[in-house]
Structure formats: C-alpha cells, structure tokens
Scaffold this motif. Structure first.
Motif, PDB file in Angstrom:
ATOM      1  N   SER A 245      58.503  57.706  43.844  1.00 38.68           N
ATOM      2  CA  SER A 245      58.338  57.871  45.290  1.00 38.68           C
ATOM      3  C   SER A 245      58.971  59.172  45.770  1.00 38.68           C
ATOM      4  CB  SER A 245      58.910  56.684  46.056  1.00 38.68           C
ATOM      5  OG  SER A 245      60.320  56.643  45.983  1.00 38.68           O
ATOM      6  N   GLU A 246      60.065  59.573  45.170  1.00 40.60           N
ATOM      7  CA  GLU A 246      60.689  60.851  45.544  1.00 40.60           C
ATOM      8  C   GLU A 246      59.736  62.011  45.247  1.00 40.60           C
ATOM      9  OE1 GLU A 246      64.464  63.309  43.945  1.00 40.60           O
ATOM     10  OE2 GLU A 246      64.891  61.266  44.616  1.00 40.60           O
ATOM     11  N   TYR A 247      59.138  61.977  44.081  1.00 40.56           N
ATOM     12  CA  TYR A 247      58.184  63.026  43.720  1.00 40.56           C
ATOM     13  C   TYR A 247      56.938  62.962  44.609  1.00 40.56           C
ATOM     14  CZ  TYR A 247      54.937  65.942  41.173  1.00 40.56           C
ATOM     15  OH  TYR A 247      54.021  66.912  40.849  1.00 40.56           O
ATOM     16  N   ALA A 248      56.428  61.758  44.841  1.00 38.83           N
ATOM     17  CA  ALA A 248      55.222  61.587  45.660  1.00 38.83           C
ATOM     18  C   ALA A 248      55.448  62.113  47.077  1.00 38.83           C
ATOM     19  CB  ALA A 248      54.808  60.121  45.694  1.00 38.83           C
ATOM     20  N   ALA A 249      56.616  61.859  47.645  1.00 40.54           N
ATOM     21  CA  ALA A 249      56.933  62.337  48.987  1.00 40.54           C
ATOM     22  C   ALA A 249      57.058  63.860  49.014  1.00 40.54           C
ATOM     23  CB  ALA A 249      58.210  61.680  49.500  1.00 40.54           C
ATOM     24  N   ALA A 250      57.726  64.428  48.021  1.00 50.88           N
ATOM     25  CA  ALA A 250      57.874  65.886  47.953  1.00 50.88           C
ATOM     26  C   ALA A 250      56.512  66.555  47.774  1.00 50.88           C
ATOM     27  CB  ALA A 250      58.820  66.267  46.818  1.00 50.88           C
ATOM     28  N   LEU A 251      55.676  65.969  46.930  1.00 45.12           N
ATOM     29  CA  LEU A 251      54.347  66.515  46.693  1.00 45.12           C
ATOM     30  C   LEU A 251      53.497  66.430  47.966  1.00 45.12           C
ATOM     31  CD1 LEU A 251      52.493  67.736  44.505  1.00 45.12           C
ATOM     32  CD2 LEU A 251      51.745  65.389  43.997  1.00 45.12           C
ATOM     33  N   ALA A 252      53.642  65.348  48.707  1.00 43.92           N
ATOM     34  CA  ALA A 252      52.911  65.211  49.971  1.00 43.92           C
ATOM     35  C   ALA A 252      53.305  66.345  50.920  1.00 43.92           C
ATOM     36  CB  ALA A 252      53.186  63.851  50.609  1.00 43.92           C
ATOM     37  N   ARG A 253      54.591  66.640  50.996  1.00 43.04           N
ATOM     38  CA  ARG A 253      55.039  67.752  51.856  1.00 43.04           C
ATOM     39  C   ARG A 253      54.413  69.067  51.402  1.00 43.04           C
ATOM     40  NH1 ARG A 253      59.739  64.869  51.376  1.00 43.04           N
ATOM     41  NH2 ARG A 253      60.613  66.212  49.752  1.00 43.04           N
ATOM     42  N   GLU A 254      54.401  69.302  50.087  1.00 44.65           N
ATOM     43  CA  GLU A 254      53.809  70.531  49.549  1.00 44.65           C
ATOM     44  C   GLU A 254      52.336  70.665  49.926  1.00 44.65           C
ATOM     45  OE1 GLU A 254      54.337  71.039  45.327  1.00 44.65           O
ATOM     46  OE2 GLU A 254      56.452  70.460  45.472  1.00 44.65           O
ATOM     47  N   HIS A 255      51.644  69.536  49.995  1.00 50.21           N
ATOM     48  CA  HIS A 255      50.216  69.526  50.310  1.00 50.21           C
ATOM     49  C   HIS A 255      49.944  69.425  51.814  1.00 50.21           C
ATOM     50  CE1 HIS A 255      48.161  69.179  46.307  1.00 50.21           C
ATOM     51  NE2 HIS A 255      49.425  69.020  45.962  1.00 50.21           N
ATOM     52  N   GLY A 256      51.001  69.418  52.616  1.00 54.50           N
ATOM     53  CA  GLY A 256      50.833  69.337  54.063  1.00 54.50           C
ATOM     54  C   GLY A 256      50.357  67.981  54.540  1.00 54.50           C
ATOM     55  N   LEU A 257      50.734  66.922  53.804  1.00 48.60           N
ATOM     56  CA  LEU A 257      50.309  65.563  54.127  1.00 48.60           C
ATOM     57  C   LEU A 257      51.463  64.749  54.691  1.00 48.60           C
ATOM     58  CD1 LEU A 257      48.274  64.972  50.853  1.00 48.60           C
ATOM     59  CD2 LEU A 257      47.344  65.550  53.105  1.00 48.60           C
ATOM     60  N   VAL A 258      51.137  63.673  55.331  1.00 46.47           N
ATOM     61  CA  VAL A 258      52.116  62.747  55.889  1.00 46.47           C
ATOM     62  C   VAL A 258      52.421  61.688  54.834  1.00 46.47           C
ATOM     63  CG1 VAL A 258      52.553  61.056  57.720  1.00 46.47           C
ATOM     64  CG2 VAL A 258      51.186  63.098  58.207  1.00 46.47           C
ATOM     65  N   CYS A 259      53.702  61.358  54.654  1.00 44.24           N
ATOM     66  CA  CYS A 259      54.104  60.301  53.720  1.00 44.24           C
ATOM     67  C   CYS A 259      54.885  59.247  54.503  1.00 44.24           C
ATOM     68  CB  CYS A 259      54.956  60.891  52.600  1.00 44.24           C
ATOM     69  SG  CYS A 259      55.395  59.691  51.331  1.00 44.24           S
ATOM     70  N   TYR A 260      54.444  58.003  54.392  1.00 42.15           N
ATOM     71  CA  TYR A 260      55.010  56.903  55.171  1.00 42.15           C
ATOM     72  C   TYR A 260      55.399  55.754  54.250  1.00 42.15           C
ATOM     73  CZ  TYR A 260      55.226  53.149  58.659  1.00 42.15           C
ATOM     74  OH  TYR A 260      55.632  52.104  59.451  1.00 42.15           O
ATOM     75  N   ASP A 261      56.582  55.204  54.497  1.00 43.98           N
ATOM     76  CA  ASP A 261      57.089  54.049  53.754  1.00 43.98           C
ATOM     77  C   ASP A 261      56.851  52.799  54.595  1.00 43.98           C
ATOM     78  OD1 ASP A 261      58.629  51.966  52.755  1.00 43.98           O
ATOM     79  OD2 ASP A 261      60.403  53.192  52.426  1.00 43.98           O
ATOM     80  N   PRO A 262      55.838  51.990  54.259  1.00 44.14           N
ATOM     81  CA  PRO A 262      55.541  50.810  55.071  1.00 44.14           C
ATOM     82  C   PRO A 262      56.603  49.718  54.979  1.00 44.14           C
ATOM     83  CG  PRO A 262      53.998  50.974  53.237  1.00 44.14           C
ATOM     84  CD  PRO A 262      54.860  52.184  53.192  1.00 44.14           C
ATOM     85  N   GLN A 263      57.378  49.680  53.884  1.00 42.44           N
ATOM     86  CA  GLN A 263      58.443  48.673  53.780  1.00 42.44           C
ATOM     87  C   GLN A 263      59.559  48.982  54.758  1.00 42.44           C
ATOM     88  OE1 GLN A 263      56.576  48.749  49.694  1.00 42.44           O
ATOM     89  NE2 GLN A 263      57.428  50.356  50.880  1.00 42.44           N
ATOM     90  N   GLY A 264      59.973  50.233  54.802  1.00 40.79           N
ATOM     91  CA  GLY A 264      61.040  50.648  55.701  1.00 40.79           C
ATOM     92  C   GLY A 264      60.550  51.062  57.066  1.00 40.79           C
ATOM     93  N   GLU A 265      59.215  51.135  57.225  1.00 40.83           N
ATOM     94  CA  GLU A 265      58.581  51.554  58.461  1.00 40.83           C
ATOM     95  C   GLU A 265      59.114  52.905  58.939  1.00 40.83           C
ATOM     96  OE1 GLU A 265      59.080  48.238  61.136  1.00 40.83           O
ATOM     97  OE2 GLU A 265      57.477  47.118  60.155  1.00 40.83           O
ATOM     98  N   THR A 266      59.183  53.852  57.977  1.00 38.38           N
ATOM     99  CA  THR A 266      59.705  55.188  58.279  1.00 38.38           C
ATOM    100  C   THR A 266      58.871  56.254  57.572  1.00 38.38           C
ATOM    101  OG1 THR A 266      61.208  55.120  56.388  1.00 38.38           O
ATOM    102  CG2 THR A 266      62.101  54.403  58.509  1.00 38.38           C
TER     103      THR A 266
END
Length: 114
Positions: A90-111
């Motif tokens: 998830s750490e890598y997926a979130a960082a990669l999303a930022r690199e691609h200009g995408l939004v990353c959302y954690d539905p469990q933590g609602e953040t």
C-alpha cells in the motif's frame, strides 16, 4: 482478510469530500451491473506499473483478487491486497498514485493517502 485501496483519475477531493467521491465512483463504476467502462489511460498506466513491481500472476503475489486490471473500470481501480503484505504494497501503491497524478483513498480508514 485483505487491505483495500481505491485509486482514481480525477481531482483531489478535500478531506471530508473524499469518502463521498469514492462512494460515487465505486457505485457508478465498480458496483454497477452495467458493462465495464472504458479504462482511463492513466489508470491503465498505473496498474501496469504496479503489476510490474508486484506481479499478479505468480504464487507470491500480494493481490487478493488478481488480475489487478480486472478490478478497474473507467477512472478507478480497487486494489485488494493480502493483509500480510499490506503495509509494503500500500505504501508503494500510494506513492505510485502520486507519481501518476492520481487520487489514492483508504476506504477502511476513510482517508486520503497523500
């Protein structure tokens, strides 16, 4: 048990609006009986980069529901990862999303993962 993240192509919502944005996208693109919507080119590039690092076709895959591209529709992909690898992936997926200009959302933590 899995840990989930949602990644989408769109404007970064403000903190309190993230849950509503996710719910709307999930209902429209992932929870619908309609045909799968054409994938956003940015989501395709993101998923391809993600599975290059964490392949979804091997026994050691961290994905709880491979293939990852099968969890994408339109501008959103819903990532389900095994809980045992969730922190790393998830750490890598979130960082990669930022690199691609995408939004990353954690539905469990609602953040948002920023």
């Amino acid at each position: 048990m899995s840990y989930d993240l949602a990644v989408w192509d769109g404007e970064q919502p403000r903190g309190d609006d993230a849950g509503a944005a996710f719910d709307e996208l999930y209902e429209r693109y992932l929870d619908s009986d309609d045909e799968i919507a054409e994938l956003s080119s940015r989501i395709v590039a993101y998923v391809e980069a993600l599975v290059e690092r964490y392949p979804d076709d091997v026994a050691s895959s961290p994905w709880a529901s491979p293939p990852v591209m099968g969890e994408a529709s339109g501008p959103i992909v819903y990532l389900l990862m095994s809980y045992s690898r969730a922190e790393e992936v998830s750490e890598y997926a979130a960082a990669l999303a930022r690199e691609h200009g995408l939004v990353c959302y954690d539905p469990q933590g609602e953040t948002l993962r920023v």
